[in-house]
Motif scaffolding. Structure first.
Motif, PDB file in Angstrom:
ATOM      1  N   LYS A  87     -24.392  65.796  69.113  1.00 25.73           N
ATOM      2  CA  LYS A  87     -24.816  65.455  67.576  1.00 25.73           C
ATOM      3  C   LYS A  87     -23.263  65.284  66.854  1.00 25.73           C
ATOM      4  CE  LYS A  87     -29.520  67.967  67.837  1.00 25.73           C
ATOM      5  NZ  LYS A  87     -29.308  68.022  69.366  1.00 25.73           N
ATOM      6  N   LEU A  88     -22.656  64.171  67.634  1.00 25.95           N
ATOM      7  CA  LEU A  88     -21.533  63.930  66.683  1.00 25.95           C
ATOM      8  C   LEU A  88     -21.470  62.771  65.784  1.00 25.95           C
ATOM      9  CD1 LEU A  88     -19.077  64.862  69.455  1.00 25.95           C
ATOM     10  CD2 LEU A  88     -19.478  66.155  67.539  1.00 25.95           C
ATOM     11  N   MET A  89     -22.853  62.432  65.365  1.00 28.16           N
ATOM     12  CA  MET A  89     -23.140  61.123  64.456  1.00 28.16           C
ATOM     13  C   MET A  89     -24.146  61.558  63.564  1.00 28.16           C
ATOM     14  SD  MET A  89     -23.085  58.153  67.413  1.00 28.16           S
ATOM     15  CE  MET A  89     -24.702  58.713  68.467  1.00 28.16           C
ATOM     16  N   ASP A  90     -23.719  60.799  62.461  1.00 28.12           N
ATOM     17  CA  ASP A  90     -24.876  60.770  61.245  1.00 28.12           C
ATOM     18  C   ASP A  90     -24.760  59.427  60.607  1.00 28.12           C
ATOM     19  OD1 ASP A  90     -25.756  61.159  58.456  1.00 28.12           O
ATOM     20  OD2 ASP A  90     -26.302  63.139  59.127  1.00 28.12           O
ATOM     21  N   LEU A  91     -25.824  58.725  60.872  1.00 29.65           N
ATOM     22  CA  LEU A  91     -25.702  57.347  60.832  1.00 29.65           C
ATOM     23  C   LEU A  91     -26.566  56.645  59.816  1.00 29.65           C
ATOM     24  CD1 LEU A  91     -25.974  56.240  64.692  1.00 29.65           C
ATOM     25  CD2 LEU A  91     -23.841  56.649  63.280  1.00 29.65           C
ATOM     26  N   TYR A 147     -19.866  68.100  53.779  1.00 31.64           N
ATOM     27  CA  TYR A 147     -19.933  67.623  52.366  1.00 31.64           C
ATOM     28  C   TYR A 147     -20.366  66.090  52.186  1.00 31.64           C
ATOM     29  CZ  TYR A 147     -17.907  65.795  48.050  1.00 31.64           C
ATOM     30  OH  TYR A 147     -17.861  65.120  46.544  1.00 31.64           O
ATOM     31  N   SER A 148     -19.685  65.320  53.043  1.00 30.89           N
ATOM     32  CA  SER A 148     -19.951  63.831  53.114  1.00 30.89           C
ATOM     33  C   SER A 148     -21.453  63.787  53.286  1.00 30.89           C
ATOM     34  CB  SER A 148     -19.335  62.969  54.205  1.00 30.89           C
ATOM     35  OG  SER A 148     -17.824  63.421  53.911  1.00 30.89           O
ATOM     36  N   ILE A 149     -22.177  64.510  54.470  1.00 33.72           N
ATOM     37  CA  ILE A 149     -23.295  64.007  54.442  1.00 33.72           C
ATOM     38  C   ILE A 149     -24.469  64.493  53.328  1.00 33.72           C
ATOM     39  CG2 ILE A 149     -25.608  65.102  56.131  1.00 33.72           C
ATOM     40  CD1 ILE A 149     -23.294  65.520  58.170  1.00 33.72           C
ATOM     41  N   ASN A 150     -23.933  65.684  52.512  1.00 35.58           N
ATOM     42  CA  ASN A 150     -24.827  65.890  51.422  1.00 35.58           C
ATOM     43  C   ASN A 150     -23.902  66.420  50.351  1.00 35.58           C
ATOM     44  OD1 ASN A 150     -26.682  66.722  49.527  1.00 35.58           O
ATOM     45  ND2 ASN A 150     -27.559  68.453  50.861  1.00 35.58           N
ATOM     46  N   GLY A 197     -27.808  61.523  48.238  1.00 37.58           N
ATOM     47  CA  GLY A 197     -26.859  62.445  48.358  1.00 37.58           C
ATOM     48  C   GLY A 197     -25.818  62.380  49.154  1.00 37.58           C
ATOM     49  N   LYS A 198     -25.997  61.358  50.091  1.00 39.22           N
ATOM     50  CA  LYS A 198     -24.974  61.103  51.085  1.00 39.22           C
ATOM     51  C   LYS A 198     -23.589  60.253  50.422  1.00 39.22           C
ATOM     52  CE  LYS A 198     -24.507  59.791  56.082  1.00 39.22           C
ATOM     53  NZ  LYS A 198     -25.247  59.158  57.090  1.00 39.22           N
ATOM     54  N   ALA A 199     -22.532  60.799  50.880  1.00 36.96           N
ATOM     55  CA  ALA A 199     -21.378  59.742  50.303  1.00 36.96           C
ATOM     56  C   ALA A 199     -21.474  58.173  50.948  1.00 36.96           C
ATOM     57  CB  ALA A 199     -19.909  60.541  50.533  1.00 36.96           C
ATOM     58  N   PRO A 200     -21.050  57.374  50.075  1.00 40.48           N
ATOM     59  CA  PRO A 200     -21.060  56.089  50.771  1.00 40.48           C
ATOM     60  C   PRO A 200     -20.085  55.806  51.904  1.00 40.48           C
ATOM     61  CG  PRO A 200     -20.712  56.001  48.319  1.00 40.48           C
ATOM     62  CD  PRO A 200     -20.626  57.516  48.796  1.00 40.48           C
ATOM     63  N   GLY A 201     -20.299  54.573  52.486  1.00 42.42           N
ATOM     64  CA  GLY A 201     -19.097  54.195  53.553  1.00 42.42           C
ATOM     65  C   GLY A 201     -19.491  54.742  54.808  1.00 42.42           C
ATOM     66  N   GLY A 202     -18.289  54.524  55.553  1.00 44.28           N
ATOM     67  CA  GLY A 202     -18.277  55.187  56.887  1.00 44.28           C
ATOM     68  C   GLY A 202     -17.124  55.447  57.201  1.00 44.28           C
ATOM     69  N   TYR A 203     -16.916  56.336  58.309  1.00 44.76           N
ATOM     70  CA  TYR A 203     -15.434  56.743  58.958  1.00 44.76           C
ATOM     71  C   TYR A 203     -15.804  57.547  60.116  1.00 44.76           C
ATOM     72  CZ  TYR A 203     -16.955  61.601  57.297  1.00 44.76           C
ATOM     73  OH  TYR A 203     -17.334  62.688  57.031  1.00 44.76           O
ATOM     74  N   CYS A 204     -14.472  57.758  60.831  1.00 40.40           N
ATOM     75  CA  CYS A 204     -14.513  58.490  61.959  1.00 40.40           C
ATOM     76  C   CYS A 204     -13.363  59.673  61.868  1.00 40.40           C
ATOM     77  CB  CYS A 204     -14.131  57.656  63.172  1.00 40.40           C
ATOM     78  SG  CYS A 204     -14.061  58.773  64.683  1.00 40.40           S
ATOM     79  N   SER A 255     -21.962  57.117  58.991  1.00 38.27           N
ATOM     80  CA  SER A 255     -22.074  55.914  58.533  1.00 38.27           C
ATOM     81  C   SER A 255     -23.299  55.913  57.848  1.00 38.27           C
ATOM     82  CB  SER A 255     -22.120  54.925  59.404  1.00 38.27           C
ATOM     83  OG  SER A 255     -23.329  55.052  60.277  1.00 38.27           O
ATOM     84  N   ASN A 256     -23.738  54.847  57.022  1.00 41.46           N
ATOM     85  CA  ASN A 256     -24.938  54.803  56.064  1.00 41.46           C
ATOM     86  C   ASN A 256     -25.597  53.513  56.529  1.00 41.46           C
ATOM     87  OD1 ASN A 256     -25.059  56.743  53.576  1.00 41.46           O
ATOM     88  ND2 ASN A 256     -23.006  56.167  54.368  1.00 41.46           N
ATOM     89  N   PHE A 257     -26.647  53.655  57.696  1.00 43.95           N
ATOM     90  CA  PHE A 257     -27.252  52.505  58.002  1.00 43.95           C
ATOM     91  C   PHE A 257     -28.310  51.911  56.832  1.00 43.95           C
ATOM     92  CE2 PHE A 257     -27.959  53.000  62.916  1.00 43.95           C
ATOM     93  CZ  PHE A 257     -26.666  52.728  63.111  1.00 43.95           C
ATOM     94  N   ASN A 258     -28.385  50.718  56.853  1.00 44.46           N
ATOM     95  CA  ASN A 258     -29.075  50.300  55.674  1.00 44.46           C
ATOM     96  C   ASN A 258     -29.973  49.107  56.014  1.00 44.46           C
ATOM     97  OD1 ASN A 258     -27.247  48.355  55.721  1.00 44.46           O
ATOM     98  ND2 ASN A 258     -26.221  48.885  53.703  1.00 44.46           N
ATOM     99  N   GLY A 259     -30.267  48.638  57.237  1.00 41.24           N
ATOM    100  CA  GLY A 259     -30.996  47.712  57.721  1.00 41.24           C
ATOM    101  C   GLY A 259     -30.331  46.359  57.875  1.00 41.24           C
TER     102      GLY A 259
END
Length: 561
Positions: free
Chosen positions: A316-320, A64-67, A325-332, A345-349
């Motif tokens: 494949k235990l990371m979505d970076l 759900y967080s990913i999309n 549509g992805k939820a903001p922020g980062g978590y483990c 997480s949400n890489f943004n440069g």
């Protein structure tokens, strides 16, 4: 242990009726166990049942967080919001049987004291009478996530979300970053009424739960929910006092140095993220190149970290990367039945990409190191201790930053260390704000915003919102997700930061010894309380008078030396 990749993890909504029947049968076996071995076996079976529910929840939550636009997993998230609180009764029933068990002394010897201390605290956090309130809070929390995940912010004809707009707030052109920052805060202003109403309803519901459970207000229940067995509000208040006394003045000097460095007359809110006149440190590579260097870094740091990073990649235990549509922020988080940590997480440069990769890796490395701890309560420590692992990993990886930042490496070191230091006043402001809110639950929205303004004056006096009416009204707190979804989870970062600074200083003096203490801490998981884990790692208690001042002095020397 499962070697499936995350996309291969099967999701199945748990049959709570069937699981509850099985749970109650095993609970009866625990209650009537004739031998210690029978009791231990019953605890392990209860663990397995609870782990199956946690596994389903976490797989669904990650997807759900990913999309957040995925209808199937949105519906599953809604289902869990409504039904997961029911399992709180299982936990409380289990803890009561555990505490009253005729084999308690032997079980304490087998599993350790922490399980029983936690159980004693936790049995007062749930009764069936609060089920409806828990369900409503979950729904509101999901609405908050959905609202933020769907943010659309237009700048120069392009649409950004709350993660992807960050780089625009760090550009050298002051008018451009003001435009981007203003656009972001305009989104918050447009949604202010709903954000304030969501939080007001959460405060009301949490206060109702506290009263039903015989607490004076939600503060006591909040601390119990955070499983704080060896300190309370008094110790935290004393810690915040020391931060005001010793950290805030140094932080203000850092802001003044930033103002001079970037050449502005006054630091406005849209200047705060811009640290250097020639631009902030930025990673030099693509996301794939960043991950490749992280692989090299963790291989060289230690055998344990190298092997583990390969596990994360292979399974494949990371979505970076940030995406629509992805939820903001980062978590483990941790998918129990697969013994698999997951990093989101949400890489943004920006340099934050590297901070998240090291920070969340610290969490993941810890839970992987303690994945075999039993009972399942010991896979993770309490949040305060958990943040030591993540924040310390940011420092342990310093020697490899040149591979991420190239010519910007020295800027990164200064920016990261100064940012970690400057976080402490903000973290304390968030914590004290929540104490005031829950001690005065009848305040209206304007009253809560007035409290935030007082917190800014005490901890963050440099802030200048004079050209933004929305922020001037005391609304900045509405951007802090923890305040909504995880009450009182923020001082944990501050306590852990003091401990992480100690690991930095120890690492500079003797890396082998510091790393050995860190690994020992990770392997201990949640088998001890916060202060016991601090002692285990050879760290000083952050509540003790003098420790905060020592950190302020020693880190301050590095920042101003």
């Amino acid at each position: 242990m499962s070697q499936l990749t995350f996309p291969e993890f099967e999701y199945q909504r748990p049959d709570l009726d069937r699981l509850e029947t099985a749970f109650n049968q095993v609970l009866e076996e625990l209650k009537t166990a004739e031998t210690v071995n029978d009791a231990v076996a019953a605890v392990e079976q209860i663990d397995a049942i609870r782990a199956s529910v946690a596994t389903a929840y976490n797989i669904g939550y990650i997807r759900y967080s990913i999309n957040t636009k995925d209808e199937f997993y949105r519906e599953e998230k809604d289902w869990f919001d409504n039904h997961l609180p029911r399992t709180e009764q299982w936990r409380v029933d289990y803890y009561r049987v555990l505490l009253d068990n005729p084999h308690r002394a032997a079980l304490e010897a087998h599993f350790g004291q922490q399980l029983f201390d936690s159980a004693t605290l936790s049995i007062n956090t749930f009764r069936p009478e609060i089920l409806a309130e828990l369900q409503e809070v979950n729904k509101l929390s999901s609405e908050f996530t959905q609202l933020r995940g769907g943010a659309e912010i237009e700048v120069d004809g392009k649409t950004y979300n709350l993660s992807s707009i960050t780089p625009l707030e760090q550009v050298a052109d002051r008018e451009k970053r003001k435009e981007a920052s203003t656009a972001k805060w305009n989104w918050f202003a447009d949604n202010r009424q709903r954000l304030e109403d969501i939080y007001a309803e959460m405060v009301k519901l949490r206060t109702t739960m506290a009263h039903k459970l015989d607490y004076d207000n939600y503060v006591g229940l909040g601390y119990a929910n955070m499983n704080r067995t060896d300190y309370g509000p008094e110790e935290v208040a004393n810690f915040r006092r020391q931060v005001r006394e010793y950290i805030v003045p140094v932080a203000q000097r850092l802001y003044e140095r930033q103002r001079e460095r970037i050449g502005v007359e006054r630091l406005h809110y849209y200047d705060l993220s811009f640290r250097f006149p020639d631009g902030n440190p930025k990673p030099t590579g693509s996301p794939a190149e960043i991950v490749a260097h992280a692989d090299r870094m963790y291989q060289e740091l230690s055998q344990e970290t190298g092997d583990f990073f390969r596990v994360l990649q292979d399974r494949k235990l990371m979505d970076l990367e940030a995406k629509d549509g992805k939820a903001p922020g980062g978590y483990c988080t941790f998918v129990n039945e697969h013994q698999a940590p997951y990093i989101f997480s949400n890489f943004n440069g920006t340099s934050h990409d590297i901070d998240v990769l090291t920070h969340e890796f610290g969490h993941a490395f810890q839970v992987y190191s303690s994945r075999d701890q039993r009972p399942m309560e010991y896979n993770w420590p309490t949040f305060d201790a958990a943040e030591i692992h993540s924040m310390s990993m940011e420092f342990f990886t310093y020697p490899w930053m040149e591979g991420f930042f190239g010519a910007d490496t020295e800027k990164y070191y200064y920016s990261h260390l100064a940012g970690a230091f400057r976080f402490l006043p903000y973290g304390c402001a968030v914590d004290e704000f929540q104490h005031h809110v829950y001690e005065n639950p009848d305040l209206d929205n304007a009253g809560r915003n007035a409290i935030w303004k007082r917190m800014e004056a005490a901890y963050l006096p440099h802030l200048d919102y004079s050209d933004n009416d929305h922020l001037q009204a005391g609304t900045f707190w509405q951007s802090q997700g923890h305040i909504f979804s995880v009450p009182f989870y923020y001082i944990d970062y501050c306590l852990a930061q003091i401990c992480a600074f100690q690991f930095l200083l120890k690492d500079e003096k003797d890396h082998a010894s510091a790393w050995a203490d860190y690994v020992k801490l990770c392997k201990a998981g949640g088998s001890q309380s916060f202060l016991e884990l601090v002692k285990l790692a050879g760290l000083e208690n952050p509540f003790e008078d003098g420790v905060v001042k020592k950190i302020a002095d020693r880190v301050g020397e590095r920042l101003f030396g």
